[in-house]
Design a protein around this motif. Structure first.
Motif, PDB file in Angstrom:
ATOM      1  N   ARG A  93       5.227  11.047   6.763  1.00  0.00           N
ATOM      2  CA  ARG A  93       5.126  10.135   7.911  1.00  0.00           C
ATOM      3  C   ARG A  93       3.854  10.440   8.699  1.00  0.00           C
ATOM      4  O   ARG A  93       3.203  11.455   8.478  1.00  0.00           O
ATOM      5  N   ARG A  94       3.555   9.578   9.660  1.00  0.00           N
ATOM      6  CA  ARG A  94       2.385   9.779  10.502  1.00  0.00           C
ATOM      7  C   ARG A  94       2.689   9.526  11.970  1.00  0.00           C
ATOM      8  O   ARG A  94       1.775   9.279  12.752  1.00  0.00           O
ATOM      9  N   ALA A 127       4.613   3.004  -0.025  1.00  0.00           N
ATOM     10  CA  ALA A 127       4.605   1.544   0.002  1.00  0.00           C
ATOM     11  C   ALA A 127       5.069   1.023   1.355  1.00  0.00           C
ATOM     12  O   ALA A 127       5.590   1.760   2.197  1.00  0.00           O
ATOM     13  N   GLY A 128       4.907  -0.289   1.552  1.00  0.00           N
ATOM     14  CA  GLY A 128       5.359  -0.935   2.778  1.00  0.00           C
ATOM     15  C   GLY A 128       6.843  -1.191   2.768  1.00  0.00           C
ATOM     16  O   GLY A 128       7.527  -1.040   1.753  1.00  0.00           O
ATOM     17  N   ARG A 129       7.365  -1.612   3.928  1.00  0.00           N
ATOM     18  CA  ARG A 129       8.801  -1.801   4.089  1.00  0.00           C
ATOM     19  C   ARG A 129       9.381  -2.859   3.156  1.00  0.00           C
ATOM     20  O   ARG A 129      10.529  -2.758   2.739  1.00  0.00           O
ATOM     21  N   GLU A 130       8.623  -3.887   2.861  1.00  0.00           N
ATOM     22  CA  GLU A 130       9.163  -5.013   2.097  1.00  0.00           C
ATOM     23  C   GLU A 130       8.910  -4.902   0.599  1.00  0.00           C
ATOM     24  O   GLU A 130       9.255  -5.811  -0.150  1.00  0.00           O
ATOM     25  N   GLU A 131       8.320  -3.823   0.147  1.00  0.00           N
ATOM     26  CA  GLU A 131       8.015  -3.689  -1.282  1.00  0.00           C
ATOM     27  C   GLU A 131       9.315  -3.576  -2.085  1.00  0.00           C
ATOM     28  O   GLU A 131      10.180  -2.753  -1.767  1.00  0.00           O
ATOM     29  N   ARG A 164      14.424   1.594   0.949  1.00  0.00           N
ATOM     30  CA  ARG A 164      13.849   2.095   2.202  1.00  0.00           C
ATOM     31  C   ARG A 164      13.432   3.556   2.086  1.00  0.00           C
ATOM     32  O   ARG A 164      12.425   3.971   2.669  1.00  0.00           O
ATOM     33  N   ASP A 165      14.219   4.329   1.349  1.00  0.00           N
ATOM     34  CA  ASP A 165      13.891   5.739   1.170  1.00  0.00           C
ATOM     35  C   ASP A 165      12.859   5.936   0.071  1.00  0.00           C
ATOM     36  O   ASP A 165      12.088   6.900   0.097  1.00  0.00           O
ATOM     37  N   ALA A 166      12.817   5.025  -0.897  1.00  0.00           N
ATOM     38  CA  ALA A 166      11.865   5.144  -1.999  1.00  0.00           C
ATOM     39  C   ALA A 166      10.437   4.882  -1.555  1.00  0.00           C
ATOM     40  O   ALA A 166       9.488   5.388  -2.160  1.00  0.00           O
ATOM     41  N   ARG A 167      10.271   4.104  -0.477  1.00  0.00           N
ATOM     42  CA  ARG A 167       8.901   3.769  -0.068  1.00  0.00           C
ATOM     43  C   ARG A 167       8.104   4.997   0.367  1.00  0.00           C
ATOM     44  O   ARG A 167       6.877   5.007   0.313  1.00  0.00           O
ATOM     45  N   PHE A 168       8.812   6.055   0.778  1.00  0.00           N
ATOM     46  CA  PHE A 168       8.093   7.270   1.161  1.00  0.00           C
ATOM     47  C   PHE A 168       7.549   7.991  -0.074  1.00  0.00           C
ATOM     48  O   PHE A 168       6.546   8.688   0.009  1.00  0.00           O
ATOM     49  N   ILE A 228      11.950  -2.529  -5.002  1.00  0.00           N
ATOM     50  CA  ILE A 228      12.124  -1.242  -5.664  1.00  0.00           C
ATOM     51  C   ILE A 228      11.455  -1.199  -7.025  1.00  0.00           C
ATOM     52  O   ILE A 228      10.902  -0.173  -7.433  1.00  0.00           O
ATOM     53  N   GLU A 229      11.474  -2.326  -7.769  1.00  0.00           N
ATOM     54  CA  GLU A 229      10.920  -2.323  -9.125  1.00  0.00           C
ATOM     55  C   GLU A 229       9.394  -2.187  -9.137  1.00  0.00           C
ATOM     56  O   GLU A 229       8.812  -1.854 -10.165  1.00  0.00           O
ATOM     57  N   ARG A 230       8.750  -2.414  -7.997  1.00  0.00           N
ATOM     58  CA  ARG A 230       7.310  -2.211  -7.910  1.00  0.00           C
ATOM     59  C   ARG A 230       6.952  -0.794  -7.476  1.00  0.00           C
ATOM     60  O   ARG A 230       5.795  -0.393  -7.554  1.00  0.00           O
ATOM     61  N   MET A 231       7.942  -0.066  -6.993  1.00  0.00           N
ATOM     62  CA  MET A 231       7.682   1.291  -6.502  1.00  0.00           C
ATOM     63  C   MET A 231       8.009   2.360  -7.545  1.00  0.00           C
ATOM     64  O   MET A 231       7.322   3.380  -7.620  1.00  0.00           O
ATOM     65  N   LEU A 232       9.071   2.133  -8.312  1.00  0.00           N
ATOM     66  CA  LEU A 232       9.536   3.159  -9.237  1.00  0.00           C
ATOM     67  C   LEU A 232       9.783   2.561 -10.619  1.00  0.00           C
ATOM     68  O   LEU A 232      10.017   1.365 -10.765  1.00  0.00           O
ATOM     69  N   ARG A 233       9.764   3.436 -11.621  1.00  0.00           N
ATOM     70  CA  ARG A 233      10.059   3.011 -13.000  1.00  0.00           C
ATOM     71  C   ARG A 233      10.915   4.087 -13.665  1.00  0.00           C
ATOM     72  O   ARG A 233      10.873   5.270 -13.288  1.00  0.00           O
TER      73      ARG A 233
END
Length: 317
Positions: A128-129, A79-83, A71-75, A85-90
């Motif tokens: 954020r927006r 990314a979206g809420r359901e993404e 949830r914190d990594a998506r910022f 973690i392995e698709r957001m970070l490496r």
């Protein structure tokens, strides 16, 4: 209501007290010997990504790798809420994050990509927006008015209005956001030039934390007990609240001088006298704290009504 902030150095750390109409309502003690990383913005390096936990572990230069949940990594990733973690970070990736909780015994530090820069009136959230209100402001009759005001002033901007925002003019809010945007630009530039792990922006010493938490335009006096704190507070106020600099005074033993010390000692006693007679009996137990109203012959309703304000004050203390 008159409000006064008292700041002094004690053997246990930086001690602060807030008085309302001369009555002590809040006390805090910050240990200056212990470095508190909360709020610091760091450029970390991802050591590992764990899809099962839905989290990444990030080297931020702290005592242990920090936990960064999905949830914190998506910022960080936008990314979206359901993404997942392995698709957001490496592993090996540099990430600009903010420390939410420092290392404690048995627990890893926690960080977030939802970076927040705190001002007197606003909390700027550059990733954020949407506009929100602080918990304290949400509990006031001005909630709807202040939310509409913020949306009109700052469309498509990520920020939170703090409890002091209703005391500020539109121009003051706009000016503070401009300062916070400048600070964010400086942080981003510094992060681009740094090699992780690196601390990019520190919140500051305990005195600055106190000022950010307690400063508001309705403070009538800010009383400090030593010259070093006076100079540092004046420097900080010159940037964030110039109008309050003239309300800054230095007094020897400010807790004693403002009667805060005696009121704190009274508050620590099990029996607390009530105006008009009677008392509160406050008794901590293993499971809860019991508060008994001793009416001393007064009618129950009268005694309970007299007790409500003092119970609220005791809970704050």
């Amino acid at each position: 209501m008159s409000r006064e902030l008292v700041i002094e150095r004690s053997p246990f750390g930086l001690r602060t007290g807030l008085l309302e109409d001369g009555r002590l309502v809040e006390v805090d003690v910050l240990d200056e010997a212990i470095e508190d990383p909360r709020g610091d913005i760091v450029l970390g390096r991802v050591r590992a990504v764990d899809p099962d936990l839905g989290a990444a572990f990030v080297d931020c230069g702290l005592a242990a790798d920090a936990y960064l949940g999905a949830r914190d990594a998506r910022f960080v990733a936008g990314a979206g809420r359901e993404e997942p973690i392995e698709r957001m970070l490496r592993a090996g990736q540099g990430v600009l994050v903010q420390v939410r909780q420092g290392p404690v015994v048995g627990k890893a530090p926690r960080v977030t990509g939802d970076i927040a820069l705190v001002g007197v009136y606003l909390v700027f959230r550059p990733r954020r927006r949407t506009v929100s209100l602080s918990a304290r402001l949400e509990r006031t009759p001005e909630t709807a008015e202040q939310r509409a005001r913020a949306v009109a002033l700052f469309p498509d901007t990520g920020l939170t209005l703090r409890h002091a925002a209703p005391m500020a003019s539109d121009a003051e809010l706009v000016a503070e956001l401009a300062r916070l945007r400048d600070r964010w630009a400086q942080i981003e530039a510094a992060a681009k030039a740094a090699t992780p792990p690196a601390r990019i922006h520190a919140v500051g010493d305990p005195l600055q934390r106190v000022l950010l938490e307690q400063i508001a335009p309705d403070l009538e006096r800010i009383v400090v007990g030593d010259q070093a704190s006076l100079v540092r507070a004046r420097t900080w106020l010159a940037e964030w609240q110039p109008a309050l600099a003239e309300r800054l005074v230095s007094v020897v033993d400010p807790f004693e001088a403002t009667d805060a010390a005696e009121q704190l000692e009274e508050a620590l006693q099990p029996g607390v006298p009530l105006p008009g007679g009677g008392s509160l009996i406050i008794q901590p137990t293993a499971a809860f704290t019991a508060i008994d109203v001793n009416g001393a012959g007064r009618r129950a309703l009268e005694a309970n009504l007299a007790a409500t304000g003092e119970i609220a004050r005791q809970l704050r203390l």
